[in-house]
Design a protein around this motif. Sequence first.
Motif, PDB file in Angstrom:
ATOM      1  N   SER A  71     -39.679   0.201 -10.128  1.00 37.55           N
ATOM      2  CA  SER A  71     -40.717   1.236 -10.213  1.00 37.55           C
ATOM      3  C   SER A  71     -41.298   1.616  -8.855  1.00 37.55           C
ATOM      4  O   SER A  71     -42.152   2.492  -8.780  1.00 37.55           O
ATOM      5  CB  SER A  71     -41.833   0.764 -11.135  1.00 37.55           C
ATOM      6  OG  SER A  71     -42.449  -0.396 -10.575  1.00 37.55           O
ATOM      7  N   LEU A  72     -40.906   0.921  -7.766  1.00 33.48           N
ATOM      8  CA  LEU A  72     -41.443   1.209  -6.424  1.00 33.48           C
ATOM      9  C   LEU A  72     -40.437   1.929  -5.533  1.00 33.48           C
ATOM     10  O   LEU A  72     -40.594   1.965  -4.325  1.00 33.48           O
ATOM     11  CB  LEU A  72     -41.837  -0.120  -5.757  1.00 33.48           C
ATOM     12  CG  LEU A  72     -42.873  -0.967  -6.492  1.00 33.48           C
ATOM     13  CD1 LEU A  72     -43.096  -2.278  -5.745  1.00 33.48           C
ATOM     14  CD2 LEU A  72     -44.179  -0.211  -6.637  1.00 33.48           C
ATOM     15  N   ASN A  73     -39.406   2.492  -6.149  1.00 32.65           N
ATOM     16  CA  ASN A  73     -38.385   3.141  -5.329  1.00 32.65           C
ATOM     17  C   ASN A  73     -38.881   4.413  -4.668  1.00 32.65           C
ATOM     18  O   ASN A  73     -38.388   4.819  -3.614  1.00 32.65           O
ATOM     19  CB  ASN A  73     -37.150   3.449  -6.181  1.00 32.65           C
ATOM     20  CG  ASN A  73     -36.435   2.178  -6.612  1.00 32.65           C
ATOM     21  OD1 ASN A  73     -36.537   1.144  -5.934  1.00 32.65           O
ATOM     22  ND2 ASN A  73     -35.727   2.241  -7.743  1.00 32.65           N
ATOM     23  N   PHE A  93     -41.754   4.939  -3.280  1.00 34.33           N
ATOM     24  CA  PHE A  93     -42.742   4.673  -2.231  1.00 34.33           C
ATOM     25  C   PHE A  93     -42.033   4.447  -0.899  1.00 34.33           C
ATOM     26  O   PHE A  93     -40.960   3.827  -0.840  1.00 34.33           O
ATOM     27  CB  PHE A  93     -43.596   3.447  -2.576  1.00 34.33           C
ATOM     28  CG  PHE A  93     -44.601   3.697  -3.657  1.00 34.33           C
ATOM     29  CD1 PHE A  93     -45.812   4.313  -3.374  1.00 34.33           C
ATOM     30  CD2 PHE A  93     -44.323   3.318  -4.966  1.00 34.33           C
ATOM     31  CE1 PHE A  93     -46.721   4.535  -4.380  1.00 34.33           C
ATOM     32  CE2 PHE A  93     -45.242   3.538  -5.972  1.00 34.33           C
ATOM     33  CZ  PHE A  93     -46.443   4.154  -5.686  1.00 34.33           C
TER      34      PHE A  93
END
Length: 303
Positions: free
Chosen positions: A29-31, A33
Amino acid sequence: MNVLRRQSGLSKFRFYSTQTTRPFVPPASLNHFDFRQRQREKPRPTSPAFYTARPEFYDQLSSLESALQHAKTALTTCHLLPLPQFAREALPPRVNAWVDKRELGLKLRSTLTTSRYRRVVLVLNELETYRSIAEKAGVAELQEGIRGITELFERADAATMLARGKAKPVKFDEYGRSYTLGKRKTSSARVWIVPVQQPPADKPTASHNEPVSVAQILVNNTPLSAYFPIPADRTRVIHPLKLAGLLGAGALAHGIAKGLAAHEPAVATILRKAKLLRRDPRMVERKKPGLAKARKRYAWVKR
């Protein structure tokens, strides 16, 4: 027993290390950023001497050294450098009036030490030498360029200061007589030198008019031998005459030497090397309190 304690200690530390206080976030889910740190762009220094303690001073010194190198290259291109020793000795003596250390520090916006001040003065003196070489060689463009640099570091009263040490020209009256003033300690001597022309051989002279001797010296209308009975004083008076080959006691010798240099400019160099054209600056030292004279002490008495 020790083994059990060690194991219990390990499990305790593991409990604290694996304990989490933040909620779990999946890495997928942090790709979107961007975690790359922003690098601040440093401004480029305005001068190579930015990281020195005195950038203004070293910038000005670098500019002067660059001008010196350009002048040297230009003179070398014109085959004026290197100069032989006899050519350097023929150059006029360099007399400069640079600003003092405090004023130069204000110009460079930096507090100058004596060593830094001397470093700048050495570069300015070398520039002035190159300017005189360009002036003698007739390279007007280079001379004006160097002059525009050196005049920025001259004193405001440079002309007055340079004229202070120059001797005033001796004036002659309508009869060709010169009047000079010699000084030594507290004494002064007014010297008149009268050029005497010998009458032609075919023209007879009157018997009642005694011819004036060329080597006649009168001191207060008194012959030299009568006014100075001590031979050492007479020797000092006629020393300039002997040295110039034109044939003293202090002030009189000074005045005679100045008059001889005015009448015969060719002997001025000889008199100047013998230090007869400048006043002797030595004076009688004052008496000190508690002493017999300036430095003499009274004899010590035990009782």
